[in-house]
Write a protein that holds these residues in place. Structure first.
Motif, PDB file in Angstrom:
ATOM      1  N   VAL A 159      33.184  42.170  27.802  1.00 20.70           N
ATOM      2  CA  VAL A 159      31.840  42.674  27.525  1.00 20.70           C
ATOM      3  C   VAL A 159      30.948  41.482  27.201  1.00 20.70           C
ATOM      4  CG1 VAL A 159      30.425  44.044  25.939  1.00 20.70           C
ATOM      5  CG2 VAL A 159      32.606  44.944  26.761  1.00 20.70           C
ATOM      6  N   LEU A 160      29.879  41.332  27.961  1.00 15.78           N
ATOM      7  CA  LEU A 160      29.008  40.168  27.841  1.00 15.78           C
ATOM      8  C   LEU A 160      27.867  40.464  26.861  1.00 15.78           C
ATOM      9  CD1 LEU A 160      29.208  37.406  29.280  1.00 15.78           C
ATOM     10  CD2 LEU A 160      27.451  38.223  30.865  1.00 15.78           C
ATOM     11  N   LEU A 161      27.853  39.716  25.768  1.00 12.63           N
ATOM     12  CA  LEU A 161      26.899  39.915  24.679  1.00 12.63           C
ATOM     13  C   LEU A 161      25.922  38.746  24.639  1.00 12.63           C
ATOM     14  CD1 LEU A 161      29.636  40.800  22.048  1.00 12.63           C
ATOM     15  CD2 LEU A 161      28.133  42.460  23.136  1.00 12.63           C
ATOM     16  N   ALA A 162      24.650  39.031  24.660  1.00  9.05           N
ATOM     17  CA  ALA A 162      23.639  37.980  24.668  1.00  9.05           C
ATOM     18  C   ALA A 162      23.764  37.077  23.448  1.00  9.05           C
ATOM     19  CB  ALA A 162      22.239  38.597  24.713  1.00  9.05           C
ATOM     20  N   ASP A 163      23.843  35.764  23.706  1.00  8.11           N
ATOM     21  CA  ASP A 163      23.871  34.736  22.662  1.00  8.11           C
ATOM     22  C   ASP A 163      25.081  34.843  21.735  1.00  8.11           C
ATOM     23  OD1 ASP A 163      21.397  33.735  23.594  1.00  8.11           O
ATOM     24  OD2 ASP A 163      20.319  35.236  22.404  1.00  8.11           O
ATOM     25  N   VAL A 164      26.132  35.522  22.193  1.00 12.49           N
ATOM     26  CA  VAL A 164      27.361  35.640  21.393  1.00 12.49           C
ATOM     27  C   VAL A 164      28.551  35.068  22.163  1.00 12.49           C
ATOM     28  CG1 VAL A 164      28.991  37.224  20.266  1.00 12.49           C
ATOM     29  CG2 VAL A 164      26.521  37.664  20.136  1.00 12.49           C
ATOM     30  N   ASN A 165      28.785  35.582  23.380  1.00 12.43           N
ATOM     31  CA  ASN A 165      29.941  35.128  24.162  1.00 12.43           C
ATOM     32  C   ASN A 165      29.572  34.834  25.607  1.00 12.43           C
ATOM     33  OD1 ASN A 165      29.533  37.684  25.180  1.00 12.43           O
ATOM     34  ND2 ASN A 165      31.637  38.392  24.848  1.00 12.43           N
ATOM     35  N   ASP A 166      28.277  34.570  25.862  1.00 12.85           N
ATOM     36  CA  ASP A 166      27.797  34.410  27.236  1.00 12.85           C
ATOM     37  C   ASP A 166      27.345  32.997  27.562  1.00 12.85           C
ATOM     38  OD1 ASP A 166      25.551  34.422  25.597  1.00 12.85           O
ATOM     39  OD2 ASP A 166      24.297  35.479  27.064  1.00 12.85           O
ATOM     40  N   ALA A 167      27.699  32.032  26.741  1.00 15.33           N
ATOM     41  CA  ALA A 167      27.261  30.653  26.952  1.00 15.33           C
ATOM     42  C   ALA A 167      28.107  29.976  28.043  1.00 15.33           C
ATOM     43  CB  ALA A 167      27.369  29.870  25.648  1.00 15.33           C
ATOM     44  N   PRO A 168      27.584  28.918  28.667  1.00 16.88           N
ATOM     45  CA  PRO A 168      28.352  28.202  29.693  1.00 16.88           C
ATOM     46  C   PRO A 168      29.718  27.737  29.187  1.00 16.88           C
ATOM     47  CG  PRO A 168      26.062  27.512  29.753  1.00 16.88           C
ATOM     48  CD  PRO A 168      26.197  28.397  28.547  1.00 16.88           C
ATOM     49  N   GLU A 169      29.790  27.273  27.929  1.00 14.38           N
ATOM     50  CA  GLU A 169      31.091  26.820  27.417  1.00 14.38           C
ATOM     51  C   GLU A 169      32.099  27.960  27.315  1.00 14.38           C
ATOM     52  OE1 GLU A 169      28.260  26.807  23.745  1.00 14.38           O
ATOM     53  OE2 GLU A 169      28.160  26.379  25.908  1.00 14.38           O
ATOM     54  N   HIS A 170      31.609  29.172  27.048  1.00 13.03           N
ATOM     55  CA  HIS A 170      32.504  30.330  27.016  1.00 13.03           C
ATOM     56  C   HIS A 170      33.044  30.606  28.420  1.00 13.03           C
ATOM     57  CE1 HIS A 170      29.929  31.618  23.369  1.00 13.03           C
ATOM     58  NE2 HIS A 170      31.058  31.089  22.923  1.00 13.03           N
ATOM     59  N   ALA A 171      32.177  30.516  29.421  1.00 15.77           N
ATOM     60  CA  ALA A 171      32.614  30.747  30.798  1.00 15.77           C
ATOM     61  C   ALA A 171      33.629  29.700  31.229  1.00 15.77           C
ATOM     62  CB  ALA A 171      31.406  30.740  31.731  1.00 15.77           C
ATOM     63  N   ARG A 172      33.388  28.440  30.859  1.00 18.79           N
ATOM     64  CA  ARG A 172      34.336  27.383  31.245  1.00 18.79           C
ATOM     65  C   ARG A 172      35.692  27.582  30.573  1.00 18.79           C
ATOM     66  NH1 ARG A 172      29.441  24.245  31.478  1.00 18.79           N
ATOM     67  NH2 ARG A 172      29.450  23.884  29.225  1.00 18.79           N
ATOM     68  N   GLU A 173      35.684  27.952  29.309  1.00 21.44           N
ATOM     69  CA  GLU A 173      36.941  28.163  28.592  1.00 21.44           C
ATOM     70  C   GLU A 173      37.681  29.384  29.154  1.00 21.44           C
ATOM     71  OE1 GLU A 173      38.445  28.078  23.923  1.00 21.44           O
ATOM     72  OE2 GLU A 173      36.300  28.206  24.402  1.00 21.44           O
ATOM     73  N   LEU A 174      36.925  30.405  29.496  1.00 22.02           N
ATOM     74  CA  LEU A 174      37.533  31.593  30.094  1.00 22.02           C
ATOM     75  C   LEU A 174      38.133  31.262  31.451  1.00 22.02           C
ATOM     76  CD1 LEU A 174      37.905  34.647  29.589  1.00 22.02           C
ATOM     77  CD2 LEU A 174      35.693  35.008  30.699  1.00 22.02           C
ATOM     78  N   GLY A 175      37.458  30.412  32.200  1.00 24.67           N
ATOM     79  CA  GLY A 175      37.981  29.977  33.490  1.00 24.67           C
ATOM     80  C   GLY A 175      39.328  29.288  33.358  1.00 24.67           C
ATOM     81  N   LYS A 176      39.470  28.426  32.354  1.00 19.63           N
ATOM     82  CA  LYS A 176      40.744  27.744  32.123  1.00 19.63           C
ATOM     83  C   LYS A 176      41.850  28.736  31.765  1.00 19.63           C
ATOM     84  CE  LYS A 176      38.720  23.367  30.560  1.00 19.63           C
ATOM     85  NZ  LYS A 176      38.564  22.448  29.399  1.00 19.63           N
ATOM     86  N   LEU A 177      41.491  29.788  31.024  1.00 19.67           N
ATOM     87  CA  LEU A 177      42.479  30.774  30.588  1.00 19.67           C
ATOM     88  C   LEU A 177      43.007  31.601  31.756  1.00 19.67           C
ATOM     89  CD1 LEU A 177      43.799  32.021  27.977  1.00 19.67           C
ATOM     90  CD2 LEU A 177      41.907  33.680  28.009  1.00 19.67           C
ATOM     91  N   LEU A 178      42.143  31.886  32.743  1.00 21.90           N
ATOM     92  CA  LEU A 178      42.496  32.859  33.786  1.00 21.90           C
ATOM     93  C   LEU A 178      42.742  32.260  35.163  1.00 21.90           C
ATOM     94  CD1 LEU A 178      39.971  35.746  32.957  1.00 21.90           C
ATOM     95  CD2 LEU A 178      42.336  35.496  32.187  1.00 21.90           C
ATOM     96  N   SER A 179      42.313  31.059  35.416  1.00 19.28           N
ATOM     97  CA  SER A 179      42.302  30.544  36.789  1.00 19.28           C
ATOM     98  C   SER A 179      43.686  30.440  37.407  1.00 19.28           C
ATOM     99  CB  SER A 179      41.605  29.176  36.837  1.00 19.28           C
ATOM    100  OG  SER A 179      42.282  28.242  36.014  1.00 19.28           O
ATOM    101  N   ASP A 180      44.727  30.231  36.613  1.00 21.60           N
ATOM    102  CA  ASP A 180      46.079  30.098  37.157  1.00 21.60           C
ATOM    103  C   ASP A 180      46.834  31.425  37.193  1.00 21.60           C
ATOM    104  OD1 ASP A 180      45.774  27.387  37.555  1.00 21.60           O
ATOM    105  OD2 ASP A 180      46.521  26.858  35.566  1.00 21.60           O
TER     106      ASP A 180
END
Length: 350
Positions: free
Chosen positions: A263-284
């Motif tokens: 769930v994407l929350l404005a100014d809570v978990n939607d920052a570029p750094e959150h997306a990059r960290e999420l990418g590392k968690l799921l990409s493999d």
């Protein structure tokens, strides 16, 4: 003097109903007829079961409750979404939803009155959890939603993403899903049944052992434990590492691609750094990420991110090699998000 109501028929498929038929010197095929009327013919009461003798219908009505819930509110949206607010025996309320999308007819069902997981942005858990639903109460949602369909429509998908944490009530949920899956029931393929969870590792591993046919969706909402502990307080006792390990176990047992919800929350978990960290968690991992722009809840401070912020979030994830789908919101005008209709009704009554 208070009279105890008869038992709920939808809790009785299998041995209880067979025992009742035997005790009343009735043939076993009557049970199959009853099941056919409820699941296939969409009967709303005993009188519609016209191939049962009238004396048997009278006896069934005396000995069993067919429906135990009361429809408090039925709302409809222009996109075909319909939502029911049901009052259960004892006063608890739950919600269930029918979603129409081209040829799909998906139902979203609840497993608990309220929710004990404490997700801070969710209307379902604002008042905690009152109790687990019974198997019959879960099945009743399915059948009540099926009654909303036109003659040419049939249910195609089930998502267990309504009120409550499904894995906290597996003992009641799994028999209900078995009825939905079986050919004599709703005949819905296990591949079209999805169970959603915030991530309870032991229960995910139980699913891996016992029921690997269903799909599993894990609600992440944060890419690290620090933020997730704030958004999903139960995470403090679990941790993402244990959840992801259990998810990997489920994938190894089932071979089914995992789905993760965010769930994407404005100014809570939607920052570029959150997306990059999420990418590392799921990409493999063999996974699909469902990103759900927040559906605002009255009384809560969270907001929907801007379209630009959503696009940026998606672009970073796709660049990291993550399969991403932004879920189209349905039923906004009828309080279709989990717990919203129940919450608004409580406010109206309060």
């Amino acid at each position: 003097m208070t009279t105890t109501p008869p038992p709920h028929l939808l809790n009785a498929f299998g041995e209880p109903l067979e025992a009742w038929l035997k005790d009343n010197s009735l043939p076993r095929f009557r049970g199959a007829q009853i099941r056919n009327w409820l699941f296939k013919q969409r009967a709303e009461d005993w009188d519609q079961m016209t191939d049962l003798p009238k004396s048997l219908r009278t006896q069934l009505a005396a000995d069993w409750q067919l429906w135990t819930s009361e429809i408090l509110k039925h709302t409809e949206a222009e996109d075909g979404t319909e939502k029911l607010l049901l009052r259960l025996p004892g006063g608890g309320q739950v919600e269930c939803v029918l979603l129409r999308d081209t040829v799909r007819r998906t139902i979203c069902i609840s497993t608990q009155v309220g929710c004990g997981m404490g997700c801070v942005f969710c209307a379902s858990g604002l008042d905690g959890v009152e109790r687990n639903l019974t198997t019959g109460e879960i099945l009743e949602q399915m059948l009540r939603l099926q009654l909303l369909l036109g003659p040419e429509e049939r249910l195609s998908h089930i998502v267990v993403m309504g009120m409550g944490e499904p894995l906290a009530n597996l003992d009641a949920l799994l028999p209900a899903l078995a009825e939905a899956h079986r050919a004599e029931g709703l005949d819905i393929s296990a591949r079209r049944i999805t169970i959603s969870t915030v991530g309870l590792p032991q229960q995910i591993e139980r699913l891996a052992r016992e029921e690997t046919s269903y799909r599993l969706a894990i609600s992440l909402h944060a890419p690290n434990d620090l933020l997730r502990n704030e958004l999903v307080p139960v995470n403090d006792k679990i941790g993402l590492a244990a959840i992801m390990a259990a998810a990997d176990t489920f994938f190894a047992a089932s071979g089914r691609r995992l789905t993760f919800e965010y769930v994407l929350l404005a100014d809570v978990n939607d920052a570029p750094e959150h997306a990059r960290e999420l990418g590392k968690l799921l990409s493999d991992r063999e996974a699909l990420l469902n990103v759900i722009p927040y559906n605002p809840v009255a009384g809560l401070p969270y907001r929907t991110p801007t379209a630009e912020r959503q696009q940026q979030f998606r672009r970073i994830l796709e660049d990291a090699g993550v399969r991403v789908r932004f879920r189209h919101r349905k039923g906004d005008k009828i309080d279709a998000a989990c717990g919203q209709l129940r919450r608004s009704q409580m406010v109206e009554l309060g």
